[in-house]
Write a protein that holds these residues in place. Structure first.
Motif, PDB file in Angstrom:
ATOM      1  N   ARG A 162     -15.942   6.111   1.913  1.00 54.89           N
ATOM      2  CA  ARG A 162     -16.949   6.325   0.876  1.00 54.89           C
ATOM      3  C   ARG A 162     -16.306   6.588  -0.484  1.00 54.89           C
ATOM      4  O   ARG A 162     -16.943   6.372  -1.516  1.00 54.89           O
ATOM      5  CB  ARG A 162     -17.859   7.493   1.262  1.00 54.89           C
ATOM      6  N   ASP A 163     -15.050   7.015  -0.488  1.00 53.40           N
ATOM      7  CA  ASP A 163     -14.352   7.308  -1.741  1.00 53.40           C
ATOM      8  C   ASP A 163     -13.453   6.169  -2.203  1.00 53.40           C
ATOM      9  O   ASP A 163     -13.238   6.000  -3.404  1.00 53.40           O
ATOM     10  CB  ASP A 163     -13.502   8.567  -1.591  1.00 53.40           C
ATOM     11  N   HIS A 164     -12.910   5.407  -1.256  1.00 49.94           N
ATOM     12  CA  HIS A 164     -11.892   4.410  -1.601  1.00 49.94           C
ATOM     13  C   HIS A 164     -12.260   2.988  -1.186  1.00 49.94           C
ATOM     14  O   HIS A 164     -11.426   2.083  -1.277  1.00 49.94           O
ATOM     15  CB  HIS A 164     -10.552   4.806  -0.966  1.00 49.94           C
ATOM     16  N   GLY A 165     -13.479   2.794  -0.739  1.00 50.34           N
ATOM     17  CA  GLY A 165     -13.904   1.463  -0.336  1.00 50.34           C
ATOM     18  C   GLY A 165     -13.051   0.924   0.801  1.00 50.34           C
ATOM     19  O   GLY A 165     -12.692   1.654   1.730  1.00 50.34           O
ATOM     20  N   SER A 166     -12.703  -0.353   0.705  1.00 48.76           N
ATOM     21  CA  SER A 166     -11.926  -1.019   1.760  1.00 48.76           C
ATOM     22  C   SER A 166     -10.431  -1.044   1.460  1.00 48.76           C
ATOM     23  O   SER A 166      -9.699  -1.821   2.070  1.00 48.76           O
ATOM     24  CB  SER A 166     -12.436  -2.459   1.937  1.00 48.76           C
ATOM     25  N   TRP A 167      -9.985  -0.192   0.529  1.00 49.93           N
ATOM     26  CA  TRP A 167      -8.607  -0.318   0.035  1.00 49.93           C
ATOM     27  C   TRP A 167      -7.731   0.866   0.428  1.00 49.93           C
ATOM     28  O   TRP A 167      -7.221   1.582  -0.434  1.00 49.93           O
ATOM     29  CB  TRP A 167      -8.615  -0.456  -1.490  1.00 49.93           C
ATOM     30  N   LEU A 168      -7.538   1.094   1.708  1.00 49.55           N
ATOM     31  CA  LEU A 168      -6.653   2.171   2.145  1.00 49.55           C
ATOM     32  C   LEU A 168      -5.573   1.649   3.080  1.00 49.55           C
ATOM     33  O   LEU A 168      -5.874   1.004   4.087  1.00 49.55           O
ATOM     34  CB  LEU A 168      -7.435   3.266   2.876  1.00 49.55           C
ATOM     35  N   PHE A 169      -4.325   1.925   2.747  1.00 52.06           N
ATOM     36  CA  PHE A 169      -3.249   1.801   3.726  1.00 52.06           C
ATOM     37  C   PHE A 169      -3.305   3.041   4.604  1.00 52.06           C
ATOM     38  O   PHE A 169      -3.578   4.144   4.111  1.00 52.06           O
ATOM     39  CB  PHE A 169      -1.878   1.743   3.046  1.00 52.06           C
ATOM     40  N   CYS A 249     -17.183  -5.740  -0.414  1.00 53.68           N
ATOM     41  CA  CYS A 249     -17.795  -4.529   0.147  1.00 53.68           C
ATOM     42  C   CYS A 249     -18.417  -3.678  -0.970  1.00 53.68           C
ATOM     43  O   CYS A 249     -17.725  -3.304  -1.929  1.00 53.68           O
ATOM     44  CB  CYS A 249     -16.755  -3.704   0.902  1.00 53.68           C
ATOM     45  N   PRO A 250     -19.697  -3.335  -0.856  1.00 50.22           N
ATOM     46  CA  PRO A 250     -20.342  -2.531  -1.901  1.00 50.22           C
ATOM     47  C   PRO A 250     -19.721  -1.151  -2.098  1.00 50.22           C
ATOM     48  O   PRO A 250     -19.827  -0.570  -3.183  1.00 50.22           O
ATOM     49  CB  PRO A 250     -21.786  -2.408  -1.405  1.00 50.22           C
ATOM     50  N   TRP A 251     -19.075  -0.618  -1.069  1.00 48.63           N
ATOM     51  CA  TRP A 251     -18.474   0.710  -1.195  1.00 48.63           C
ATOM     52  C   TRP A 251     -17.292   0.721  -2.149  1.00 48.63           C
ATOM     53  O   TRP A 251     -16.842   1.791  -2.578  1.00 48.63           O
ATOM     54  CB  TRP A 251     -18.069   1.239   0.175  1.00 48.63           C
ATOM     55  N   ASN A 252     -16.780  -0.455  -2.524  1.00 50.45           N
ATOM     56  CA  ASN A 252     -15.657  -0.509  -3.465  1.00 50.45           C
ATOM     57  C   ASN A 252     -16.034   0.026  -4.845  1.00 50.45           C
ATOM     58  O   ASN A 252     -15.151   0.345  -5.643  1.00 50.45           O
ATOM     59  CB  ASN A 252     -15.145  -1.948  -3.608  1.00 50.45           C
ATOM     60  N   LYS A 253     -17.324   0.111  -5.137  1.00 49.50           N
ATOM     61  CA  LYS A 253     -17.732   0.589  -6.464  1.00 49.50           C
ATOM     62  C   LYS A 253     -17.311   2.039  -6.693  1.00 49.50           C
ATOM     63  O   LYS A 253     -17.240   2.493  -7.843  1.00 49.50           O
ATOM     64  CB  LYS A 253     -19.239   0.440  -6.639  1.00 49.50           C
ATOM     65  N   PHE A 254     -17.003   2.753  -5.630  1.00 49.10           N
ATOM     66  CA  PHE A 254     -16.568   4.142  -5.769  1.00 49.10           C
ATOM     67  C   PHE A 254     -15.041   4.265  -5.838  1.00 49.10           C
ATOM     68  O   PHE A 254     -14.521   5.364  -6.051  1.00 49.10           O
ATOM     69  CB  PHE A 254     -17.084   4.978  -4.596  1.00 49.10           C
ATOM     70  N   ALA A 255     -14.337   3.166  -5.643  1.00 54.29           N
ATOM     71  CA  ALA A 255     -12.873   3.200  -5.590  1.00 54.29           C
ATOM     72  C   ALA A 255     -12.267   3.109  -6.987  1.00 54.29           C
ATOM     73  O   ALA A 255     -12.602   2.199  -7.755  1.00 54.29           O
ATOM     74  CB  ALA A 255     -12.355   2.064  -4.714  1.00 54.29           C
ATOM     75  N   ALA A 256     -11.396   4.046  -7.301  1.00 55.76           N
ATOM     76  CA  ALA A 256     -10.639   3.983  -8.547  1.00 55.76           C
ATOM     77  C   ALA A 256      -9.345   3.226  -8.298  1.00 55.76           C
ATOM     78  O   ALA A 256      -8.821   3.201  -7.183  1.00 55.76           O
ATOM     79  CB  ALA A 256     -10.336   5.390  -9.048  1.00 55.76           C
ATOM     80  N   MET A 257      -8.808   2.600  -9.323  1.00 52.81           N
ATOM     81  CA  MET A 257      -7.547   1.870  -9.202  1.00 52.81           C
ATOM     82  C   MET A 257      -6.475   2.784  -8.622  1.00 52.81           C
ATOM     83  O   MET A 257      -6.378   3.960  -8.972  1.00 52.81           O
ATOM     84  CB  MET A 257      -7.111   1.349 -10.567  1.00 52.81           C
ATOM     85  N   SER A 258      -5.669   2.251  -7.733  1.00 57.44           N
ATOM     86  CA  SER A 258      -4.604   3.019  -7.105  1.00 57.44           C
ATOM     87  C   SER A 258      -3.697   3.665  -8.145  1.00 57.44           C
ATOM     88  O   SER A 258      -3.333   3.052  -9.150  1.00 57.44           O
ATOM     89  CB  SER A 258      -3.765   2.110  -6.201  1.00 57.44           C
ATOM     90  N   ALA A 259      -3.347   4.922  -7.880  1.00 54.95           N
ATOM     91  CA  ALA A 259      -2.450   5.655  -8.777  1.00 54.95           C
ATOM     92  C   ALA A 259      -0.986   5.533  -8.353  1.00 54.95           C
ATOM     93  O   ALA A 259      -0.109   6.115  -9.001  1.00 54.95           O
ATOM     94  CB  ALA A 259      -2.853   7.129  -8.817  1.00 54.95           C
ATOM     95  N   GLU A 260      -0.714   4.794  -7.279  1.00 53.87           N
ATOM     96  CA  GLU A 260       0.651   4.667  -6.767  1.00 53.87           C
ATOM     97  C   GLU A 260       1.414   3.605  -7.570  1.00 53.87           C
ATOM     98  O   GLU A 260       1.075   2.420  -7.525  1.00 53.87           O
ATOM     99  CB  GLU A 260       0.617   4.278  -5.289  1.00 53.87           C
ATOM    100  N   PRO A 261       2.456   3.991  -8.317  1.00 53.11           N
ATOM    101  CA  PRO A 261       3.198   3.024  -9.140  1.00 53.11           C
ATOM    102  C   PRO A 261       3.786   1.868  -8.346  1.00 53.11           C
ATOM    103  O   PRO A 261       3.864   0.743  -8.852  1.00 53.11           O
ATOM    104  CB  PRO A 261       4.309   3.874  -9.780  1.00 53.11           C
ATOM    105  N   ASP A 262       4.205   2.115  -7.104  1.00 54.35           N
ATOM    106  CA  ASP A 262       4.810   1.057  -6.299  1.00 54.35           C
ATOM    107  C   ASP A 262       3.816  -0.040  -5.927  1.00 54.35           C
ATOM    108  O   ASP A 262       4.223  -1.117  -5.487  1.00 54.35           O
ATOM    109  CB  ASP A 262       5.414   1.638  -5.021  1.00 54.35           C
ATOM    110  N   PHE A 263       2.519   0.239  -6.076  1.00 54.14           N
ATOM    111  CA  PHE A 263       1.523  -0.767  -5.735  1.00 54.14           C
ATOM    112  C   PHE A 263       1.037  -1.554  -6.948  1.00 54.14           C
ATOM    113  O   PHE A 263       0.165  -2.423  -6.822  1.00 54.14           O
ATOM    114  CB  PHE A 263       0.324  -0.115  -5.037  1.00 54.14           C
ATOM    115  N   LEU A 264       1.607  -1.271  -8.117  1.00 51.36           N
ATOM    116  CA  LEU A 264       1.266  -2.089  -9.276  1.00 51.36           C
ATOM    117  C   LEU A 264       1.705  -3.520  -9.005  1.00 51.36           C
ATOM    118  O   LEU A 264       2.816  -3.765  -8.527  1.00 51.36           O
ATOM    119  CB  LEU A 264       1.964  -1.556 -10.534  1.00 51.36           C
TER     120      LEU A 264
END
Length: 349
Positions: A162-169, A249-264
C-alpha cells in the motif's frame, strides 16, 4: 513478551536506519496451501526451464526444512520505484526497454549488503544465529513477505504494498529468535484486473496464476533457446524483462521514487538504441553491463533479444543491423537474425 517486543522494535528501527523501506516479522513457517500452490505450478510445467524451482521445492514450502533452527523470518523490502513511466518507450521501437530493476546496480549486491549489516548487528546485540537470503536461495520471499505484513501477492503474483506499490525488492533474515509476528496483509486488489489485461503475452491463465513460459521476463532472461515464433512479435522492444503488469498497478500512485542511490538508472540503459546494442561483442557486452544483473544472461542471449526487437521495430533501415549477425557463432543468434531480416523485409515490400 515485552522484551521480545522491544527487540522487535529495535530491529525495525535498525533496518530502517540501514535503508530498508519496509520491515515485517513472521513465524518461520508457511501455510500448507503455499506448498500446494507451488506443487500445482510445477506439475503443470509452468516453471519452464527453471529446473532449480523443482529441485528444492520442499525447502521452498517450509523455511524450517531449509534451516531447522529458524524461528522467525524478518522480511525486508527495498523500494526501486522509478521516476518515469516504464512503459513510455513502447512508443519508441528503435529503443530497447530494460526492466526498471536492472537499470541500476545489481539488486542482489545492494540488498545483500544491507541484510548482512542488519544480521551482524542482530547477532552482536542478541547473540542469536542468523542467515540472510536474497532471491537466489530456496526461499519463497513473496508469501513470507505477505505473512509478515509487508504487502500481499497481487493478481500478477508479485508483491503489492500500500506504500510502495509493486516496486519492492525483497530480502529475508532467518533467525533463531522467537519474535512476535506482524499481522499478515489482506488482499486489496478488489475487482481490478489491470495487470492481467496489460500482459502482452497472456501469461496469466487466471488471477493469481502465472505461466512463466509465456512471461516476457522469463523469455528474455531465463529461457536460453529460441523463443517461440508466435511469441516473438509480442515481445515488442522489451530486451530484458518486462514491467507492464507492475507499471499499471493503481497502488503505484502511493509509491515515491526510490531513495537508494545504487538504483538510479544508468544513462546508457534508460533508452538504449537497438542498433548500437546489436553490435556488441562479448567484450563490449561485459563492459556495458558491468555491475548490472543483465550481465548474467550473457551476450548471446541478450543480442538474441535485441534482434527480436529489431524485427519488431518495423524500420526497414535496420535490415543491415540484423544481416550483420546472420553469420554469428551462436546458432540462436543466427536464428534470431534471420527472423528479424524476414520481418523487416516483409514490412518494406
Amino acid at each position: 513478551m515485552a522484551a521480545a517486543a522491544d527487540i522487535r522494535g529495535a530491529i525495525r528501527d535498525r533496518a530502517l536506519a540501514i535503508g530498508f523501506d519496509a520491515v515485517g516479522f513472521a513465524p518461520a513457517a508457511l501455510d500448507a496451501r503455499v506448498a500446494g500452490w507451488l506443487a500445482e505450478f510445477l506439475a503443470a510445467g509452468r516453471h519452464g526451464d527453471m529446473g532449480w524451482l523443482a529441485a528444492k521445492a520442499a525447502w521452498r514450502g517450509d523455511p524450517r526444512a531449509l534451516w531447522p533452527d529458524a524461528r522467525t523470518v524478518i522480511a525486508l523490502g527495498l523500494s526501486y520505484a522509478p521516476a518515469e513511466d516504464p512503459m513510455r518507450l513502447l512508443a519508441h521501437p528503435d529503443r530497447g526497454i530494460v526492466s526498471v530493476y536492472a537499470q541500476g546496480r545489481d539488486y542482489h549486491d545492494v540488498v545483500k549488503r544491507k541484510l548482512k549489516e542488519l544480521a551482524r548487528w542482530l547477532h552482536a546485540s542478541q547473540g542469536c544465529e542468523v542467515k540472510v537470503f536474497v532471491d537466489t536461495a530456496a526461499v519463497m520471499e513473496k508469501p513470507l513477505a505477505a505473512r509478515a505484513g509487508i504487502g500481499w501477492q497481487g493478481k500478477h503474483t508479485n508483491l503489492v504494498s500500500r506504500d510502495h506499490g509493486s516496486w519492492l525488492f525483497l530480502g529475508m533474515v532467518y533467525t533463531t529468535l522467537e519474535l512476535p509476528p506482524d499481522a499478515g496483509e489482506g488482499d486489496h486488489c478488489g475487482s481490478c484486473r489491470r495487470c492481467l489485461d496489460a500482459c502482452p503475452t497472456d501469461a496469466f491463465p487466471a488471477p493469481y496464476q502465472l505461466d512463466a513460459r509465456r512471461c516476457i521476463s522469463y523469455l528474455t532472461i531465463e529461457h536460453a533457446g529460441p523463443v517461440d515464433p508466435a511469441l516473438r512479435p509480442k515481445l515488442g522492444n522489451r530486451i530484458y524483462g518486462c514491467d507492464d503488469c507492475l507499471a499499471v498497478c493503481p497502488w503505484n500512485k502511493f509509491a515515491a521514487m526510490s531513495a537508494e542511490p545504487d538504483f538510479l538508472p544508468r544513462a546508457e540503459l534508460t533508452a538504449p538504441r537497438l542498433a548500437d546494442l546489436a553490435r556488441l561483442d562479448d567484450a563490449g557486452f561485459r563492459t556495458v553491463f558491468s555491475g548490472s544483473p543483465v550481465k548474467r544472461i550473457g551476450r548471446n542471449r541478450f543480442v538474441r533479444n535485441v534482434l527480436y526487437a529489431l524485427g519488431n521495430s518495423g524500420d526497414p533501415a535496420r535490415v543491415a543491423d540484423a544481416q550483420a549477425l546472420l553469420g554469428d557463432d551462436d546458432p540462436v543468434v543466427r536464428d534470431a537474425a534471420g527472423w528479424a531480416v524476414e520481418e523487416l523485409l516483409s514490412r518494406s515490400s
